[in-house]
Design a protein around this motif. Structure first.
Motif, PDB file in Angstrom:
ATOM      1  N   THR A 102      22.420  20.825  68.113  1.00  0.00           N
ATOM      2  CA  THR A 102      20.984  20.520  68.159  1.00  0.00           C
ATOM      3  C   THR A 102      20.284  21.189  69.336  1.00  0.00           C
ATOM      4  O   THR A 102      19.137  20.876  69.630  1.00  0.00           O
ATOM      5  CB  THR A 102      20.771  18.993  68.260  1.00  0.00           C
ATOM      6  N   THR A 103      20.962  22.129  69.973  1.00  0.00           N
ATOM      7  CA  THR A 103      20.410  22.782  71.161  1.00  0.00           C
ATOM      8  C   THR A 103      20.380  24.280  70.950  1.00  0.00           C
ATOM      9  O   THR A 103      21.400  24.963  71.107  1.00  0.00           O
ATOM     10  CB  THR A 103      21.252  22.451  72.411  1.00  0.00           C
ATOM     11  N   VAL A 104      19.224  24.807  70.601  1.00  0.00           N
ATOM     12  CA  VAL A 104      19.148  26.242  70.345  1.00  0.00           C
ATOM     13  C   VAL A 104      18.871  27.029  71.626  1.00  0.00           C
ATOM     14  O   VAL A 104      19.325  28.165  71.766  1.00  0.00           O
ATOM     15  CB  VAL A 104      18.088  26.570  69.268  1.00  0.00           C
ATOM     16  N   LYS A 105      18.164  26.433  72.575  1.00  0.00           N
ATOM     17  CA  LYS A 105      17.764  27.163  73.775  1.00  0.00           C
ATOM     18  C   LYS A 105      18.836  27.094  74.855  1.00  0.00           C
ATOM     19  O   LYS A 105      19.352  26.020  75.183  1.00  0.00           O
ATOM     20  CB  LYS A 105      16.426  26.635  74.309  1.00  0.00           C
ATOM     21  N   TRP A 106      19.140  28.230  75.430  1.00  0.00           N
ATOM     22  CA  TRP A 106      20.149  28.326  76.483  1.00  0.00           C
ATOM     23  C   TRP A 106      19.799  27.450  77.681  1.00  0.00           C
ATOM     24  O   TRP A 106      20.665  26.775  78.235  1.00  0.00           O
ATOM     25  CB  TRP A 106      20.271  29.787  76.907  1.00  0.00           C
ATOM     26  N   GLU A 107      18.542  27.425  78.070  1.00  0.00           N
ATOM     27  CA  GLU A 107      18.142  26.649  79.250  1.00  0.00           C
ATOM     28  C   GLU A 107      18.307  25.148  79.020  1.00  0.00           C
ATOM     29  O   GLU A 107      18.528  24.390  79.972  1.00  0.00           O
ATOM     30  CB  GLU A 107      16.692  26.967  79.644  1.00  0.00           C
ATOM     31  N   ASP A 108      18.235  24.718  77.780  1.00  0.00           N
ATOM     32  CA  ASP A 108      18.458  23.305  77.467  1.00  0.00           C
ATOM     33  C   ASP A 108      19.947  22.975  77.394  1.00  0.00           C
ATOM     34  O   ASP A 108      20.349  21.810  77.533  1.00  0.00           O
ATOM     35  CB  ASP A 108      17.800  22.947  76.134  1.00  0.00           C
ATOM     36  N   LEU A 109      20.760  23.997  77.176  1.00  0.00           N
ATOM     37  CA  LEU A 109      22.197  23.802  77.051  1.00  0.00           C
ATOM     38  C   LEU A 109      22.838  23.456  78.398  1.00  0.00           C
ATOM     39  O   LEU A 109      23.754  22.627  78.468  1.00  0.00           O
ATOM     40  CB  LEU A 109      22.824  25.078  76.481  1.00  0.00           C
ATOM     41  N   MET A 110      22.360  24.087  79.470  1.00  0.00           N
ATOM     42  CA  MET A 110      22.998  23.947  80.779  1.00  0.00           C
ATOM     43  C   MET A 110      23.047  22.498  81.290  1.00  0.00           C
ATOM     44  O   MET A 110      24.104  22.016  81.694  1.00  0.00           O
ATOM     45  CB  MET A 110      22.320  24.859  81.801  1.00  0.00           C
ATOM     46  N   PRO A 111      21.928  21.767  81.279  1.00  0.00           N
ATOM     47  CA  PRO A 111      21.998  20.380  81.762  1.00  0.00           C
ATOM     48  C   PRO A 111      22.867  19.485  80.883  1.00  0.00           C
ATOM     49  O   PRO A 111      23.472  18.526  81.379  1.00  0.00           O
ATOM     50  CB  PRO A 111      20.535  19.918  81.757  1.00  0.00           C
ATOM     51  N   LYS A 112      22.965  19.771  79.606  1.00  0.00           N
ATOM     52  CA  LYS A 112      23.802  18.966  78.719  1.00  0.00           C
ATOM     53  C   LYS A 112      25.285  19.195  79.015  1.00  0.00           C
ATOM     54  O   LYS A 112      26.095  18.271  78.916  1.00  0.00           O
ATOM     55  CB  LYS A 112      23.477  19.276  77.254  1.00  0.00           C
ATOM     56  N   ILE A 113      25.625  20.427  79.386  1.00  0.00           N
ATOM     57  CA  ILE A 113      27.000  20.712  79.786  1.00  0.00           C
ATOM     58  C   ILE A 113      27.344  19.944  81.055  1.00  0.00           C
ATOM     59  O   ILE A 113      28.399  19.311  81.158  1.00  0.00           O
ATOM     60  CB  ILE A 113      27.205  22.226  79.983  1.00  0.00           C
ATOM     61  N   SER A 114      26.439  19.993  82.023  1.00  0.00           N
ATOM     62  CA  SER A 114      26.654  19.283  83.290  1.00  0.00           C
ATOM     63  C   SER A 114      26.789  17.781  83.071  1.00  0.00           C
ATOM     64  O   SER A 114      27.636  17.117  83.684  1.00  0.00           O
ATOM     65  CB  SER A 114      25.503  19.568  84.257  1.00  0.00           C
ATOM     66  N   GLU A 115      25.960  17.254  82.203  1.00  0.00           N
ATOM     67  CA  GLU A 115      25.999  15.819  81.914  1.00  0.00           C
ATOM     68  C   GLU A 115      27.340  15.422  81.294  1.00  0.00           C
ATOM     69  O   GLU A 115      27.924  14.388  81.652  1.00  0.00           O
ATOM     70  CB  GLU A 115      24.862  15.456  80.959  1.00  0.00           C
ATOM     71  N   ALA A 116      27.856  16.240  80.386  1.00  0.00           N
ATOM     72  CA  ALA A 116      29.133  15.936  79.740  1.00  0.00           C
ATOM     73  C   ALA A 116      30.286  16.024  80.738  1.00  0.00           C
ATOM     74  O   ALA A 116      31.209  15.203  80.697  1.00  0.00           O
ATOM     75  CB  ALA A 116      29.370  16.905  78.575  1.00  0.00           C
ATOM     76  N   VAL A 117      30.239  17.014  81.620  1.00  0.00           N
ATOM     77  CA  VAL A 117      31.281  17.164  82.640  1.00  0.00           C
ATOM     78  C   VAL A 117      31.365  15.901  83.490  1.00  0.00           C
ATOM     79  O   VAL A 117      32.451  15.384  83.777  1.00  0.00           O
ATOM     80  CB  VAL A 117      31.012  18.395  83.525  1.00  0.00           C
ATOM     81  N   SER A 118      30.207  15.394  83.883  1.00  0.00           N
ATOM     82  CA  SER A 118      30.149  14.187  84.704  1.00  0.00           C
ATOM     83  C   SER A 118      30.575  12.952  83.919  1.00  0.00           C
ATOM     84  O   SER A 118      31.361  12.123  84.394  1.00  0.00           O
ATOM     85  CB  SER A 118      28.734  13.995  85.251  1.00  0.00           C
ATOM     86  N   LYS A 119      30.100  12.845  82.705  1.00  0.00           N
ATOM     87  CA  LYS A 119      30.356  11.659  81.882  1.00  0.00           C
ATOM     88  C   LYS A 119      31.832  11.528  81.513  1.00  0.00           C
ATOM     89  O   LYS A 119      32.406  10.430  81.556  1.00  0.00           O
ATOM     90  CB  LYS A 119      29.499  11.720  80.618  1.00  0.00           C
ATOM     91  N   PHE A 120      32.474  12.650  81.170  1.00  0.00           N
ATOM     92  CA  PHE A 120      33.845  12.599  80.680  1.00  0.00           C
ATOM     93  C   PHE A 120      34.872  13.014  81.732  1.00  0.00           C
ATOM     94  O   PHE A 120      36.071  13.060  81.438  1.00  0.00           O
ATOM     95  CB  PHE A 120      33.979  13.475  79.428  1.00  0.00           C
ATOM     96  N   ASN A 121      34.375  13.333  82.939  1.00  0.00           N
ATOM     97  CA  ASN A 121      35.259  13.679  84.059  1.00  0.00           C
ATOM     98  C   ASN A 121      36.222  14.804  83.686  1.00  0.00           C
ATOM     99  O   ASN A 121      37.457  14.664  83.764  1.00  0.00           O
ATOM    100  CB  ASN A 121      36.034  12.445  84.526  1.00  0.00           C
ATOM    101  N   ILE A 122      35.670  15.923  83.261  1.00  0.00           N
ATOM    102  CA  ILE A 122      36.475  17.057  82.819  1.00  0.00           C
ATOM    103  C   ILE A 122      36.168  18.284  83.675  1.00  0.00           C
ATOM    104  O   ILE A 122      35.160  18.324  84.379  1.00  0.00           O
ATOM    105  CB  ILE A 122      36.224  17.378  81.322  1.00  0.00           C
ATOM    106  N   ASP A 123      37.048  19.276  83.606  1.00  0.00           N
ATOM    107  CA  ASP A 123      36.910  20.473  84.422  1.00  0.00           C
ATOM    108  C   ASP A 123      35.619  21.233  84.070  1.00  0.00           C
ATOM    109  O   ASP A 123      35.391  21.580  82.910  1.00  0.00           O
ATOM    110  CB  ASP A 123      38.117  21.385  84.210  1.00  0.00           C
ATOM    111  N   LYS A 124      34.809  21.493  85.078  1.00  0.00           N
ATOM    112  CA  LYS A 124      33.494  22.105  84.865  1.00  0.00           C
ATOM    113  C   LYS A 124      33.595  23.503  84.286  1.00  0.00           C
ATOM    114  O   LYS A 124      32.899  23.841  83.325  1.00  0.00           O
ATOM    115  CB  LYS A 124      32.718  22.130  86.186  1.00  0.00           C
ATOM    116  N   ASN A 125      34.458  24.340  84.870  1.00  0.00           N
ATOM    117  CA  ASN A 125      34.567  25.729  84.426  1.00  0.00           C
ATOM    118  C   ASN A 125      35.130  25.810  83.009  1.00  0.00           C
ATOM    119  O   ASN A 125      34.608  26.549  82.158  1.00  0.00           O
ATOM    120  CB  ASN A 125      35.466  26.511  85.377  1.00  0.00           C
ATOM    121  N   GLU A 126      36.177  25.045  82.739  1.00  0.00           N
ATOM    122  CA  GLU A 126      36.768  25.055  81.399  1.00  0.00           C
ATOM    123  C   GLU A 126      35.772  24.588  80.344  1.00  0.00           C
ATOM    124  O   GLU A 126      35.650  25.184  79.267  1.00  0.00           O
ATOM    125  CB  GLU A 126      38.008  24.172  81.355  1.00  0.00           C
TER     126      GLU A 126
END
Length: 227
Positions: A53-77
């Motif tokens: 549901t995210t077509v724009k690259w700029e909208d993708l970045m904060p969602k990635i960060s949010e998932a990394v924090s929420k699920f405690n997973i490796d940021k780079n991976e």
């Protein structure tokens, strides 16, 4: 509005700006290397479900960060996992829209159907865009001279997750002479010209007949996109 209620010309007008947006957004992915730090799996697919549901690259970045924090997973991976899925999904969607806008093609009404994306002159197909596979271990020239061998390899070795099947499939295989095959999946306008030419000159003899299942012939198409 359903496609059946508008002309192909009207549909093409409607989707063109959308295709242009997707093509523009996909360019943001090209400045990063293409790597997978882990095999694709259902758990991380769930973590990155926002890509649909995210077509724009700029909208993708904060969602990635949010998932990394929420699920405690490796940021780079997870960053590369998510942007790879995002890139492949939106490129594939754009190509499905290209097919849907062409005369002789009817998109499937049930979007949850994993076996069919569209009907091409009355024959049903799933679509798969693939980079020329390293695992095939043969040259481009060999593959072009032995296309059925390549198609058999693709059926056997790809789509081992949710879309693994042996039904009719239309393959779009991209090959870049500089070796960066994956980047061609972002060249939507260029791919549109190639696909449009294939459909406009389509005849049943272009399809390959494969005996992948007992008592049933699978039909497969192969569209080369080489640059």
């Amino acid at each position: 509005m359903g496609i059946s209620l508008i002309t192909i010309y009207d549909f093409a007008i409607l989707i063109t700006p959308y295709l242009e947006t997707i093509e523009s957004e996909l360019q943001h992915r090209l400045s990063y290397k293409y790597v997978w730090y882990r095999i694709q799996n259902d758990i991380w697919d769930g973590y990155s479900g926002f890509i649909y549901t995210t077509v724009k690259w700029e909208d993708l970045m904060p969602k990635i960060s949010e998932a990394v924090s929420k699920f405690n997973i490796d940021k780079n991976e997870f960053f590369y996992y998510a942007i790879n899925r995002w890139y492949n999904y939106w490129s594939a969607l754009a190509i499905e829209l290209i097919f849907a806008g062409l005369d002789g093609v009817i998109p499937v009404k049930n979007k949850k159907n994993k076996l069919i994306d569209f009907s091409l002159f009355g024959q049903e197909f799933d679509h798969k865009t693939s980079v020329f596979p390293k695992g095939f271990k043969k040259s481009l020239a060999y593959a072009q001279n032995h296309p059925e061998e390549l198609i058999n390899w693709l059926y056997t070795n790809q789509s081992q997750q949710q879309r693994n099947h042996q039904e009719n499939r239309m393959f779009v295989v991209v090959f870049a002479n500089n070796g960066e095959h994956w980047k061609l999946k972002a060249q939507i306008s260029w791919l549109k010209d190639i696909i449009s030419t294939y459909v406009a000159t389509f005849d049943d003899s272009k399809l390959f007949r494969l005996q992948l299942q007992p008592y049933k012939i699978t039909k497969a198409g192969l569209i080369w996109a080489i640059k």
